[in-house]
Design an enzyme around this catalytic site. Structure first.
Site, PDB file in Angstrom:
ATOM      1  N   LYS A 173     -12.646   7.939  12.577  1.00  0.00           N
ATOM      2  CA  LYS A 173     -12.444   7.368  13.699  1.00  0.00           C
ATOM      3  C   LYS A 173     -13.192   8.117  14.713  1.00  0.00           C
ATOM      4  CE  LYS A 173     -10.086   7.941  17.180  1.00  0.00           C
ATOM      5  NZ  LYS A 173     -10.976   7.430  18.523  1.00  0.00           N
ATOM      6  N   GLU A 248     -12.805  21.893  16.590  1.00  0.00           N
ATOM      7  CA  GLU A 248     -14.050  22.448  17.383  1.00  0.00           C
ATOM      8  C   GLU A 248     -13.700  21.816  18.759  1.00  0.00           C
ATOM      9  OE1 GLU A 248     -17.080  22.184  19.725  1.00  0.00           O
ATOM     10  OE2 GLU A 248     -18.136  20.900  18.224  1.00  0.00           O
ATOM     11  N   CYS A 282     -20.929  20.776  24.184  1.00  0.00           N
ATOM     12  CA  CYS A 282     -19.805  21.646  24.190  1.00  0.00           C
ATOM     13  C   CYS A 282     -20.238  23.175  24.336  1.00  0.00           C
ATOM     14  CB  CYS A 282     -18.936  21.343  22.819  1.00  0.00           C
ATOM     15  SG  CYS A 282     -19.727  21.362  21.348  1.00  0.00           S
ATOM     16  N   GLU A 383     -14.040  23.332  31.497  1.00  0.00           N
ATOM     17  CA  GLU A 383     -15.064  22.719  30.923  1.00  0.00           C
ATOM     18  C   GLU A 383     -15.402  21.516  31.934  1.00  0.00           C
ATOM     19  OE1 GLU A 383     -16.674  21.833  26.764  1.00  0.00           O
ATOM     20  OE2 GLU A 383     -14.746  21.005  27.251  1.00  0.00           O
TER      21      GLU A 383
END
Length: 489
Positions: A173, A248, A282, A383
């Protein structure tokens, strides 16, 4: 373009008939219509993957035959490079040069795992009692793979290639925002003739299709890349059948520059570390830690160069930084910039949406730099995932290490210094999984990818990435076949 699911070897619409518009972030225009799958579609894909795995149609193939399929996929990706880079840019917004690099790396990733398939993956042990012990690695089974929108093709390949190499079947997905090149990849998978049911594609949102993949008791492993909040939900959903998980997740990576570093090199990598892919990385070096004695001069040069970055549509050869992926994400980044101002940080560069002629309909944000930050500020701790750099000062090694480790994340970190011993000494004390000395961002299919703390669980890429998709089985063989004599009668 009409984008469909690929389930059990067939292209199919979502059972609900619902669709989603796929938007070009450079101009807000619709480039494709994708089916909007939900849990029922995910169930069909999982069923196909389960039946294919249990039949052995893929896992029982000799390793060299599985490898041959992966080599063919790599070749096809390179053959379709020109088409794929255009589609990746339309879908995600990144400049053509970045898209081209991603597609080439995806092809190399398939080749790496194709080469790894037939290599030794077990051990033998000399043990007492006239026996032989050994371990073998076997495929886990049905693997659910869920990826984000910042590297639409490459992130998928990082999971698909090792999962298939290890003999698993998959339900993949991609992000519902950027599914275009994933569909093209599955066209290639169909073209090379991988058996039906082995590789399945489901297009749709995480809270329906993704949730079903994470919860299903017919899925043996889920591998997810994305935000930490969603990662927690994946963990909770996976608890139902104690499925294996790889996560992750987020990062707020420090990039530490000492006074003895080469200034121009450090400035160049500081820019690359945060503004590549518009900061939607990231491992982005989103926290720049500068030794006090060079702070002012470094910032002067950094701002000078940041203002020269050419922002524009990704199909313009002159573009160095593209738009953010969506209007919603752009607004999130702009909101963080306002938060930084309210917290008392000093904005020295950028900070606004770009609305000049030709870009006014796109989701462009200026390269942005904050100084005078403190460790407890939200823009330092959270973040942002955009072209926003926060700068911190430090006096010595100890303070640099303390500041670097002062977040819940531990994905990436960089150190710039011409003192090799100091650089290595510092990097060894940073709680992060992917680190650099006198460089930032380059990574390799051969090396493991993953983080410490709330940046995730497990490792992708390299042999570690292959092992994440296998189970270890211990086999003990009695070389002296006779009664054990444990009981007297």
């Amino acid at each position: 373009m009409n984008l469909k699911n690929f389930i059990n070897g067939k292209w199919v619409e979502a059972e609900s008939g619902l669709t989603r518009e796929i938007i070009n972030p450079a101009n807000g225009e619709v480039i494709a219509i994708a089916c909007e799958s939900d849990a029922s579609d995910a169930c069909l894909a999982i069923k196909a993957a389960r039946e294919a795995f249990d039949s052995g149609v893929w896992s029982n193939l000799p390793a060299i035959e599985r490898a041959a399929f992966l080599f063919k996929i790599a070749d096809k990706l390179e053959e379709r490079m020109d088409e794929l880079k255009v589609l990746e840019t339309l879908d995600n917004g990144k400049p053509h040069r970045e898209a081209e690099f991603d597609i080439g790396d995806a092809a190399n990733c398939f080749r790496y795992y194709a080469g790894l398939v037939s290599k030794p993956h077990g051990y033998t042990y000399d043990v007492p009692d006239g026996a032989q012990a050994m371990t073998v690695r076997e495929p886990i089974g049905v693997c659910g793979l869920i990826t984000p929108w910042n590297y639409p093709l490459l992130m998928g390949v990082w999971k698909i290639a090792p999962a298939l190499a290890a003999g698993n079947t998959i339900v993949y997905k991609p992000s519902e925002i950027t599914p275009v090149t994933s569909v093209k990849l599955f066209e290639i998978i169909e073209e090379v003739g991988i058996p039906k049911g082995v590789a399945n594609l489901v297009l749709g949102p995480g809270n329906t299709a993704g949730q079903e993949i994470a919860e299903s008791h017919d899925v043996d492993k889920v591998s997810f890349t994305g935000g930490t909040v969603t990662g927690r939900k994946i963990m909770q959903a996976a608890a139902g059948n104690i499925k294996k998980i790889s996560l992750e997740l987020g990062g707020k990576s420090p990039n530490i520059v000492f006074a003895d570093a080469d200034l121009e090199t450090a400035v160049d990598y500081a820019l690359f570390g945060i503004f590549a892919n518009s900061g939607q990385v990231c491992t982005a070096g989103s926290r720049l830690l500068l030794e006090e004695s060079i702070h002012d001069h470094f910032i002067e040069r950094l701002v000078e160069r940041a203002r020269m970055i050419r922002v524009g549509a990704g199909d313009n050869p002159a573009t160095e930084m593209g738009p953010l992926v969506s209007e919603a994400h752009m607004n999130k980044v702009l909101n963080y910039i306002e938060i930084g101002k309210q917290e008392g940080a000093t904005l020295v560069c950028g900070g606004k949406r770009i609305t000049e002629a030709g870009l006014e309909k796109g989701y462009f944000v200026e390269p942005t730099i904050f100084v005078d930050t403190t460790p407890n500020m939200r823009i330092v701790q959270e973040e942002i995932f955009g072209p926003v750099l926060v700068v911190q000062k430090f006096k010595d090694e100890q303070e640099a290490i303390k500041l670097a480790n002062n977040t819940v994340y531990g994905l990436g970190a960089g150190v710039f210094s011409n003192d090799g011993a100091k650089a290595l000494r510092v990097i060894k004390k940073i709680r992060a999984g992917i680190t650099w000395i006198n460089t930032y961002h380059p990574t390799y299919n051969e090396a493991p990818w993953g983080g410490y703390k709330q940046s995730g669980i497990g490792r992708g890429l390299g042999t570690y990435g292959f092992e994440e998709f296998t189970e270890v089985k211990q086999i003990n063989i009695n070389l002296q076949v006779e009664p054990v004599g444990w009981f007297e009668n």
